[in-house]
Motif scaffolding. Structure first.
Motif, PDB file in Angstrom:
ATOM      1  N   HIS A 275       4.988  29.897  62.226  1.00  0.00           N
ATOM      2  CA  HIS A 275       5.454  30.307  63.371  1.00  0.00           C
ATOM      3  C   HIS A 275       7.091  30.179  63.208  1.00  0.00           C
ATOM      4  CE1 HIS A 275       1.426  28.670  63.759  1.00  0.00           C
ATOM      5  NE2 HIS A 275       1.254  29.904  64.725  1.00  0.00           N
ATOM      6  N   GLU A 276       7.715  31.418  63.755  1.00  0.00           N
ATOM      7  CA  GLU A 276       8.878  31.666  63.647  1.00  0.00           C
ATOM      8  C   GLU A 276       9.595  32.021  65.207  1.00  0.00           C
ATOM      9  OE1 GLU A 276       9.744  34.288  60.319  1.00  0.00           O
ATOM     10  OE2 GLU A 276      10.053  32.491  59.055  1.00  0.00           O
ATOM     11  N   LEU A 277      10.501  31.442  65.397  1.00  0.00           N
ATOM     12  CA  LEU A 277      11.322  31.964  66.572  1.00  0.00           C
ATOM     13  C   LEU A 277      11.897  33.326  67.065  1.00  0.00           C
ATOM     14  CD1 LEU A 277      12.148  30.797  69.635  1.00  0.00           C
ATOM     15  CD2 LEU A 277      14.221  29.798  68.408  1.00  0.00           C
ATOM     16  N   ASN A 278      11.694  34.079  67.878  1.00  0.00           N
ATOM     17  CA  ASN A 278      12.414  35.174  67.988  1.00  0.00           C
ATOM     18  C   ASN A 278      12.904  35.326  69.498  1.00  0.00           C
ATOM     19  OD1 ASN A 278      13.344  37.960  67.460  1.00  0.00           O
ATOM     20  ND2 ASN A 278      11.067  38.637  68.352  1.00  0.00           N
ATOM     21  N   THR A 279      14.209  35.181  69.506  1.00  0.00           N
ATOM     22  CA  THR A 279      14.618  35.115  70.839  1.00  0.00           C
ATOM     23  C   THR A 279      15.058  36.631  71.336  1.00  0.00           C
ATOM     24  OG1 THR A 279      16.666  34.774  69.789  1.00  0.00           O
ATOM     25  CG2 THR A 279      15.657  32.743  70.748  1.00  0.00           C
ATOM     26  N   ALA A 280      14.968  37.582  70.522  1.00  0.00           N
ATOM     27  CA  ALA A 280      15.383  39.199  70.969  1.00  0.00           C
ATOM     28  C   ALA A 280      14.987  39.212  72.332  1.00  0.00           C
ATOM     29  CB  ALA A 280      14.789  40.019  69.671  1.00  0.00           C
ATOM     30  N   PRO A 281      13.647  39.113  72.720  1.00  0.00           N
ATOM     31  CA  PRO A 281      12.940  39.528  73.991  1.00  0.00           C
ATOM     32  C   PRO A 281      13.684  38.874  75.125  1.00  0.00           C
ATOM     33  CG  PRO A 281      11.266  39.112  72.324  1.00  0.00           C
ATOM     34  CD  PRO A 281      12.669  38.462  71.787  1.00  0.00           C
ATOM     35  N   LEU A 282      14.291  37.793  74.765  1.00  0.00           N
ATOM     36  CA  LEU A 282      15.245  37.053  76.103  1.00  0.00           C
ATOM     37  C   LEU A 282      16.342  38.177  76.492  1.00  0.00           C
ATOM     38  CD1 LEU A 282      15.266  33.654  74.822  1.00  0.00           C
ATOM     39  CD2 LEU A 282      13.757  34.392  76.485  1.00  0.00           C
TER      40      LEU A 282
ATOM     41  N   LEU B 128      10.969  24.988  67.819  1.00  0.00           N
ATOM     42  CA  LEU B 128      11.006  26.082  66.802  1.00  0.00           C
ATOM     43  C   LEU B 128      12.609  26.232  66.791  1.00  0.00           C
ATOM     44  CD1 LEU B 128       8.289  28.419  67.466  1.00  0.00           C
ATOM     45  CD2 LEU B 128       8.599  26.937  65.414  1.00  0.00           C
ATOM     46  N   THR B 129      13.360  25.991  67.762  1.00  0.00           N
ATOM     47  CA  THR B 129      15.050  26.084  67.721  1.00  0.00           C
ATOM     48  C   THR B 129      15.380  25.059  66.933  1.00  0.00           C
ATOM     49  OG1 THR B 129      14.869  26.947  70.003  1.00  0.00           O
ATOM     50  CG2 THR B 129      16.996  26.326  69.400  1.00  0.00           C
ATOM     51  N   ILE B 130      14.972  23.855  66.940  1.00  0.00           N
ATOM     52  CA  ILE B 130      15.486  22.736  65.993  1.00  0.00           C
ATOM     53  C   ILE B 130      15.038  23.141  64.537  1.00  0.00           C
ATOM     54  CG2 ILE B 130      14.923  20.180  65.381  1.00  0.00           C
ATOM     55  CD1 ILE B 130      14.246  19.793  68.729  1.00  0.00           C
ATOM     56  N   ARG B 131      13.776  23.325  64.444  1.00  0.00           N
ATOM     57  CA  ARG B 131      13.380  23.637  62.966  1.00  0.00           C
ATOM     58  C   ARG B 131      12.367  24.922  63.202  1.00  0.00           C
ATOM     59  NH1 ARG B 131      11.197  19.291  58.889  1.00  0.00           N
ATOM     60  NH2 ARG B 131      13.501  18.950  58.483  1.00  0.00           N
TER      61      ARG B 131
END
Lengths: 130, 90
Positions: free
Chosen positions: B72-79, B20-23
């Motif tokens: 499906h979309e990546l959400n890195t906020a919880p990191l 998901l980071t790549i696409r």
């Protein structure tokens, strides 16, 4: 004579619309068009392959057919797959014709794949060698 | 909200996040295809679907509809929780 695949089918929500899409947008050629009760025995073949495998544009009137199509589309699963020489170029042409591309041309190991919406209830995968 | 540490503890789930980071914005079919063709992951579609559910519960993946298709979309906020808890010293 060995067994062979002469026909394969895809469910469509409207045969007239499907015939237009599969011929005008994708470039298939009409083969058989026989009235059959309320529907038609409607097939197309690849351009330059008049005796090739026929694609039957089959009415999706059975409730299970519609449910099946919906479930596949939800998960992004193509109903079937067709081969072209160059997916990226083909998809560009389709986009110019107003076709919705749901997955752009993507290299996947030995093949390049893309997915389009056939407007008749299905996602269609296109492939070419990488 | 699910536990991000548990969500990240599985290699297949980390690979899903990599893809998901790549696409960003992939369907289940595309995720399964990429894992199989590019990484030789042999998990079933159902197993991948369950991995996605864990990632979604942890807030690392969001889903939305494009037409009738779920993407499906990546959400890195919880990191952020990780560096808030253990700040990275400069």
């Amino acid at each position: 004579m060995p067994i062979r695949i002469n026909i394969t089918s895809i469910f469509v929500d409207d045969q007239a619309k499907a015939l237009a899409f599969y011929t005008e947008k994708l470039g298939f050629v009409p083969k058989n068009d026989v009235p059959l009760g309320p529907h038609r025995w409607l097939t197309v073949v690849g351009p330059g392959e008049p005796d090739g495998t026929e694609l039957l544009l089959e009415p999706d009137e059975h409730p299970a057919a519609k449910a099946y199509q919906r479930a596949l589309v939800e998960d992004g699963i193509p109903a079937t797959s067709f081969a072209v020489d160059d997916v990226a170029a083909f998809v560009r042409e389709l986009e110019a014709k107003g076709v919705t591309v749901t997955q752009p041309a993507t290299e996947m190991g030995p093949v390049v794949v893309a997915t389009i919406d056939d407007t008749c209830g299905n996602l269609i995968q296109l492939t070419s060698p990488a | 909200m699910g536990d991000i540490f548990r969500a990240l503890a599985d290699p297949t789930r980390r690979q899903i996040l990599d893809e998901l980071t790549i696409r960003d914005g992939l369907t289940l079919f595309e995720i399964c295809g990429r894992l199989m063709m590019l990484h030789g992951v042999v998990s079933s579609r159902q197993a991948i679907s369950q991995h996605l559910a864990v990632l979604e519960e942890a807030g690392l993946v969001h889903t939305r509809r494009v037409g009738r298709t779920k993407i499906h979309e990546l959400n890195t906020a919880p990191l952020r929780e990780i560096i808030d808890r253990w700040p990275i010293t400069p």
